[in-house]
Design an enzyme around this catalytic site. Structure first.
Site, PDB file in Angstrom:
ATOM      1  N   ALA A  63       0.530  -1.491  -0.140  1.00  0.00           N
ATOM      2  CA  ALA A  63      -0.175  -0.271  -0.140  1.00  0.00           C
ATOM      3  C   ALA A  63       0.700   0.976  -0.047  1.00  0.00           C
ATOM      4  O   ALA A  63       2.658   1.240   0.522  1.00  0.00           O
ATOM      5  CB  ALA A  63      -1.178   0.395   1.421  1.00  0.00           C
ATOM      6  N   GLY A  80       0.846  -4.725   1.019  1.00  0.00           N
ATOM      7  CA  GLY A  80      -0.092  -5.205   0.209  1.00  0.00           C
ATOM      8  C   GLY A  80       0.265  -5.986  -1.030  1.00  0.00           C
ATOM      9  O   GLY A  80      -0.960  -6.701  -1.208  1.00  0.00           O
ATOM     10  N   GLU A 123       0.085  -9.865   0.028  1.00  0.00           N
ATOM     11  CA  GLU A 123      -1.581  -9.982   0.069  1.00  0.00           C
ATOM     12  C   GLU A 123      -1.836  -9.830  -1.426  1.00  0.00           C
ATOM     13  O   GLU A 123      -2.562 -11.148  -1.390  1.00  0.00           O
ATOM     14  CB  GLU A 123      -1.815  -8.935   0.626  1.00  0.00           C
ATOM     15  CG  GLU A 123      -1.496  -8.635   2.293  1.00  0.00           C
ATOM     16  CD  GLU A 123      -2.060  -7.903   3.148  1.00  0.00           C
ATOM     17  OE1 GLU A 123      -2.634  -6.847   2.835  1.00  0.00           O
ATOM     18  OE2 GLU A 123      -3.107  -8.173   4.380  1.00  0.00           O
ATOM     19  N   GLU A 125       4.559  -4.436   8.129  1.00  0.00           N
ATOM     20  CA  GLU A 125       3.938  -3.506   8.262  1.00  0.00           C
ATOM     21  C   GLU A 125       3.826  -3.391   9.670  1.00  0.00           C
ATOM     22  O   GLU A 125       3.325  -2.481   9.756  1.00  0.00           O
ATOM     23  CB  GLU A 125       2.011  -4.298   8.047  1.00  0.00           C
ATOM     24  CG  GLU A 125       1.347  -3.978   6.596  1.00  0.00           C
ATOM     25  CD  GLU A 125       2.351  -5.462   6.362  1.00  0.00           C
ATOM     26  OE1 GLU A 125       2.667  -6.018   5.956  1.00  0.00           O
ATOM     27  OE2 GLU A 125       1.217  -4.953   5.237  1.00  0.00           O
TER      28      GLU A 125
HETATM   29  C1  LIG Z   1      -6.681  -1.675   4.242  1.00  0.00           C
HETATM   30  C2  LIG Z   1      -5.875  -2.409   4.211  1.00  0.00           C
HETATM   31  C3  LIG Z   1      -4.939  -2.123   3.669  1.00  0.00           C
HETATM   32  C4  LIG Z   1      -3.227  -1.897   3.637  1.00  0.00           C
HETATM   33  C5  LIG Z   1      -2.875  -3.929   3.812  1.00  0.00           C
HETATM   34  C6  LIG Z   1      -1.300  -3.390   3.565  1.00  0.00           C
HETATM   35  C7  LIG Z   1      -0.435  -2.473   3.989  1.00  0.00           C
HETATM   36  C8  LIG Z   1       0.822  -2.052   2.952  1.00  0.00           C
HETATM   37  O1  LIG Z   1       0.958  -2.652   2.672  1.00  0.00           O
HETATM   38  S1  LIG Z   1       1.583  -0.899   4.594  1.00  0.00           S
HETATM   39  C9  LIG Z   1       3.084  -0.727   3.157  1.00  0.00           C
HETATM   40  C10 LIG Z   1       3.900  -1.940   3.771  1.00  0.00           C
HETATM   41  N1  LIG Z   1       4.668  -1.819   2.430  1.00  0.00           N
HETATM   42  C11 LIG Z   1       6.300  -1.288   2.713  1.00  0.00           C
HETATM   43  O2  LIG Z   1       6.157  -0.978   4.301  1.00  0.00           O
HETATM   44  C12 LIG Z   1       7.519  -2.125   2.153  1.00  0.00           C
HETATM   45  C13 LIG Z   1       8.211  -0.095   2.527  1.00  0.00           C
HETATM   46  N2  LIG Z   1       9.498  -0.012   1.668  1.00  0.00           N
HETATM   47  C14 LIG Z   1      10.700  -0.767   1.563  1.00  0.00           C
HETATM   48  O3  LIG Z   1      10.799  -1.078   2.775  1.00  0.00           O
HETATM   49  C15 LIG Z   1      11.598   0.218   0.708  1.00  0.00           C
HETATM   50  O4  LIG Z   1      11.472   1.430   0.157  1.00  0.00           O
HETATM   51  C16 LIG Z   1      11.080  -1.320  -0.552  1.00  0.00           C
HETATM   52  C17 LIG Z   1      12.589  -2.190   0.503  1.00  0.00           C
HETATM   53  C18 LIG Z   1      10.632  -0.933  -1.095  1.00  0.00           C
HETATM   54  C19 LIG Z   1      13.137   0.090  -1.318  1.00  0.00           C
HETATM   55  O5  LIG Z   1      13.777  -0.077  -0.493  1.00  0.00           O
HETATM   56  P1  LIG Z   1      15.067   0.530  -1.075  1.00  0.00           P
HETATM   57  O6  LIG Z   1      15.284   0.741  -2.497  1.00  0.00           O
HETATM   58  O7  LIG Z   1      16.375   1.445  -0.555  1.00  0.00           O
HETATM   59  O8  LIG Z   1      14.078   2.744  -1.812  1.00  0.00           O
HETATM   60  P2  LIG Z   1      13.901   3.447  -0.481  1.00  0.00           P
HETATM   61  O9  LIG Z   1      13.230   2.792   0.846  1.00  0.00           O
HETATM   62  O10 LIG Z   1      14.643   4.038  -0.907  1.00  0.00           O
HETATM   63  O11 LIG Z   1      12.103   3.255  -1.397  1.00  0.00           O
HETATM   64  C20 LIG Z   1      12.426   4.351  -2.631  1.00  0.00           C
HETATM   65  C21 LIG Z   1      11.266   5.361  -2.436  1.00  0.00           C
HETATM   66  O12 LIG Z   1      10.292   4.669  -2.121  1.00  0.00           O
HETATM   67  C22 LIG Z   1       9.110   5.434  -1.752  1.00  0.00           C
HETATM   68  N3  LIG Z   1       8.177   3.947  -0.992  1.00  0.00           N
HETATM   69  C23 LIG Z   1       8.821   3.002  -1.149  1.00  0.00           C
HETATM   70  N4  LIG Z   1       7.362   1.928   0.061  1.00  0.00           N
HETATM   71  C24 LIG Z   1       6.506   2.794   0.007  1.00  0.00           C
HETATM   72  C25 LIG Z   1       5.663   2.623  -0.129  1.00  0.00           C
HETATM   73  N5  LIG Z   1       5.482   1.474   0.373  1.00  0.00           N
HETATM   74  N6  LIG Z   1       4.413   3.907  -0.422  1.00  0.00           N
HETATM   75  C26 LIG Z   1       5.342   4.407  -0.581  1.00  0.00           C
HETATM   76  N7  LIG Z   1       6.146   5.147  -0.924  1.00  0.00           N
HETATM   77  C27 LIG Z   1       6.965   4.146  -1.272  1.00  0.00           C
HETATM   78  C28 LIG Z   1      10.297   5.704  -0.721  1.00  0.00           C
HETATM   79  O13 LIG Z   1       9.194   6.322  -0.017  1.00  0.00           O
HETATM   80  C29 LIG Z   1      11.130   6.050  -1.201  1.00  0.00           C
HETATM   81  O14 LIG Z   1      10.544   7.306  -1.918  1.00  0.00           O
HETATM   82  P3  LIG Z   1      11.569   9.071  -2.008  1.00  0.00           P
HETATM   83  O15 LIG Z   1      12.872   8.203  -2.982  1.00  0.00           O
HETATM   84  O16 LIG Z   1      10.558   9.836  -2.776  1.00  0.00           O
HETATM   85  O17 LIG Z   1      12.279   8.743  -0.978  1.00  0.00           O
END
Ligand SMILES: CC/C=C\C/C=C/C(=O)SCCNC(=O)CCNC(=O)[C@H](O)C(C)(C)COP(=O)(O)OP(=O)(O)OC[C@H]1O[C@@H](n2cnc3c(N)ncnc32)[C@H](O)[C@@H]1OP(=O)(O)O
Length: 726
Positions: A61, A101, A104, A124
């Protein structure tokens, strides 16, 4: 969005598309739903394959959406049910990452094919939530309760090979995953889908489920340190073991909503973005990550193989950077070598469990020497000798003569002036502070300190080094104690004053550990060694032989001073290493802190000697005086331009000082308490203790309150250039 296309033969391809990580925004979800409906309606489509653009399935998400007021939209759970209900087989092609997500969605699919380098997980919990799109109900049905609990409550990423062993994916491929998934989809056309629908499967039974769950709960709570999400993740998985799928989903939703509105989720999500924001460093004179490239580090050197140097060498070896490790004589070198080898052997064992190897027996990768001339060809040196300005300057003078012209010279110091160290060299623009935290091969923080002459390239190179070492590098300006220790001084000072006034070390530690710190200030001081601060105070002329005769015992430069820590050192109580400090330990080097009756007596006598009337101090006062003085210093640091924003302070505190992440860092915490309240309390405490500068409210804090307590994101727009001390 998601692109819909026709793959080979009868397979429809839905490609999630939302760079950089294909987060499931409302637009992506809408397009995914549209694609599924289109495939369903087209009689020539016999199977569907879902993949992600740019070699990444999905990071889940869109995290920013959770704090958006317009959060309501296409919910993920129903779309996943839609995938699962499809009468045409749906195959997930997992490349790169399938997280949250994203995973999921993959669990809603009937089959999962993963690339060998892909990672999966439910992170999460690390952002204060739980897998709220039916993941807590599907995962235990697929891989069993123990493995599902582990993945959901820790948030760890698992590699594809482990996922295959757990039965989380059906196949792992080394070739093109999308093509493999399309071939796979073609093969399974016509096969019954009932057994592939996870919501219809029972949760595999354990002979001792109840006992297993109660043990697991104890473990989860112990590791949570006051963070709610792990326990609620546990409750959601437990519901899967007790209730039918639909009821479990209802429970999951209920728990998800508790977390979403708990405040902890907001703090953890703030911390997630803060960590990424600080990578985009800037300095007050306009240098920034955007316009500066780092230099490659092909070979590094570490000077000094004490505790810090050993950890730094280990970190470099783990990052695959060839290292020369230097000591002043053969005796120290041999001691250092032995300790480094032990650390590396332990690290190698841990890495082997994850099927990685560590090459450190090869002298081309790790060389030990007492000869400075060996450093002539290294790209970067990290000096890690003890905190002595004269010694550091002598070493830097030598380095600027021996090292090649382009080499960067880093000093591992926790407080000393970078400019003064740089003045000993002929290349001050290549000198930079790299403050590691102990143990340096474990702790994630690297405070990167630029001096007056440090070049943007040196900053960019140090930031790049932090990344290579898998650390969070935070760029800050040069002042005594930099950011982390400068904020720590008033915090520890208040803790000692509280003990002077009537509290006890164990009472103060308990309040701060209940707040969520991994370790309170007195246990921390005992662990670090009380002699470290004693040496520094002697150096500053605050105690010891250089103290002018007649100086009042509890005053320095007109301000309140507590000689208590000095007196403990004079009694050879240096903390854990001597078995005695603020606490007593089972032996020298022991780790179990026990309240010490000797110290309690000593405190009583001390108060008598100095005519201090012992008073009862409640938990609120302990918490506020310690935390608000630390936060107050943070406002001064921001006003002086030592850090580019409050996020920097928060990332430093979370990663280097054990600040509880679910409280978002000290400055975020201040914003949740409200700046007017912090100001009012500081005013109250400074009136009671006018001789303590750390309690005098910062002018910047006062200004922000006068401006109406703006949100944290806007604070820096009120910082005036005139107050910038850099
Ligand atoms: C109602 C029910 C709803 C929901 C159920 C589901 C819930 C979820 O899915 S919550 C989200 C779960 N996912 C995460 O927590 C993943 C988070 N991301 C990461 O761990 C890392 O970003 C990565 C492993 C995906 C990639 O790592 P890396 O290659 O080192 O890059 P960055 O971390 O620098 O990320 C690049 C860029 O992307 C943005 N970003 C990453 N993940 C998300 C996200 N899930 N949502 C929004 N934005 C995300 C991150 O902030 C970076 O952005 P900037 O370059 O602008 O800083």
């Amino acid at each position: 969005m998601a692109q819909y296309a026709r793959g080979a033969a009868a397979v429809a391809v839905i490609r999630l598309h939302n760079p950089p990580v294909n987060a499931l925004s409302l637009t992506v979800l809408q397009a995914l739903e549209d694609g599924l409906k289109r495939a369903d309606a087209d009689p020539s489509v016999k199977a569907v394959m879902i993949c992600g653009e740019n070699g990444k399935f999905s990071a889940g998400a869109d995290i920013r959406g959770f704090s958006s007021p317009k959060r309501h939209g296409v919910p993920l759970g129903p779309i996943i049910s839609l995938i699962e209900r499809s009468e045409k087989p749906v195959v997930a092609a997992i490349e790169g990452i399938a997280l949250g997500g994203g995973l999921e969605v993959a669990l809603g699919c009937h089959y999962r094919i993963a690339h060998v380098k892909a990672h999966m997980g439910f992170p999460e919990v690390t952002i204060g939530l739980l897998p709220g799109a039916e993941g807590t109900q599907r995962l235990p049905r697929l891989i069993g309760v123990p493995a599902a609990l582990d993945i959901i409550t820790t948030g760890r990423h698992i590699p594809a090979t482990e996922a295959l062993k757990l039965g989380l994916v059906d196949e792992v491929v080394e070739e093109n995953t999308v093509e493999a998934a399309i071939r796979f989809a073609n093969k399974v056309i016509g096969q019954p889908l009932g057994p592939r629908r996870l919501s219809l499967k029972p949760v595999p039974k354990l002979p001792n489920m109840e006992a297993f769950l109660s043990e697991a709960l104890v473990k989860v709570k112990k590791q949570a340190h006051g963070c709610l999400a792990p326990e609620l993740c546990f409750q959601a998985v437990k519901a899967a073991t007790e209730q039918p799928f639909a009821d479990g989903v209802r429970k999951e939703r209920e728990l998800f909503n508790i977390l979403l509105t708990s405040g902890q989720a907001q703090a953890l999500q703030y911390a997630f973005f803060a960590e990424r924001e600080v990578q985009k460093w800037t300095t007050p004179n306009g240098a920034s990550w955007k316009s500066t490239s780092p230099q490659p580090i092909r070979k590094a050197a570490v000077i000094g193989l004490g505790t810090m140097g050993r950890g730094i060498v280990t970190s470099l070896v783990k990052a695959n950077i060839p290292v020369v490790a230097l000591e002043q004589n053969v005796e120290y070198l041999n001691m250092g070598r032995k300790a480094v080898m032990l650390l590396l052997e332990r690290e190698a064992m841990k890495m082997e469990q994850g099927a990685q190897t560590l090459d450190f027996h090869n002298p081309a990768r790790l060389q030990f020497t007492v000869d400075f001339d060996v450093l002539h060809d290294v790209d970067l040196v990290i000096e890690a000798v003890f905190e002595n300005m004269a010694l550091k300057k002598e070493i830097f003078h030598k380095l600027s003569r021996i090292c090649k012209p382009g080499a960067f010279l880093c000093t591992n110091t926790s407080a000393l002036n970078i400019d003064e160290i740089a003045s000993a060299t002929s290349r001050p623009h290549q000198v930079i502070g790299t403050h590691f935290f102990s143990p340096a091969h474990v702790m994630r923080l690297l405070e990167i300190i630029y001096g007056h002459h440090t070049s943007p390239t040196a900053i960019a190179t140090a930031v790049q080094l932090a990344k290579a070492l898998k650390k969070v590098g935070v760029v800050v300006g040069n002042c005594f104690g930099f950011v982390g220790n400068r904020m720590m001084f008033p915090y520890v000072q208040q803790a000692v004053f509280l003990v002077e006034e009537g509290s006890r070390p164990e009472a103060v530690d308990q309040v701060l550990e209940d707040f969520g710190f991994k370790i309170g200030p007195f246990r921390m001081s005992d662990l670090a060694g009380l002699d470290v601060g004693w040496r520094s105070r002697k150096g500053q002329g605050l105690t010891g032989a250089s103290l002018p005769p007649g100086t009042p015992a509890r005053q320095r430069h007109g301000h309140r001073y507590s000689p208590l820590p000095d007196l403990l050192c004079e009694n050879s109580r240096f903390g854990q290493k001597t078995g005695k400090g603020w606490y007593q330990y089972e032996k020298a080097g022991g780790r179990t802190a026990k309240p010490d009756p000797w110290l309690h007596n000593f405190l009583a006598q001390y108060r008598d000697t100095h005519h201090i009337k012992t008073r009862f101090i409640d938990q609120e006062e302990i918490l506020e005086r310690c935390l608000f003085s630390l936060i107050n210093e943070g406002f001064d640091i921001l006003a002086e331009g030592i850090a580019a924003g409050p996020e920097h302070l928060d990332v430093i505190y979370i990663n280097g000082y054990g600040w509880p992440k679910h409280r978002g860092g000290p400055m975020f915490y201040a914003s949740t308490i409200g700046l007017p309240r912090i100001l009012a309390k500081l005013q109250k405490y400074s009136e009671a203790h006018p001789d303590v500068p750390g309690l005098q409210p910062s002018a910047f804090l006062k200004k922000l309150v006068a401006m109406g307590n703006p949100p944290l994101k806007e604070w820096m727009s009120y910082q005036s250039r005139q107050s910038n001390k850099l």
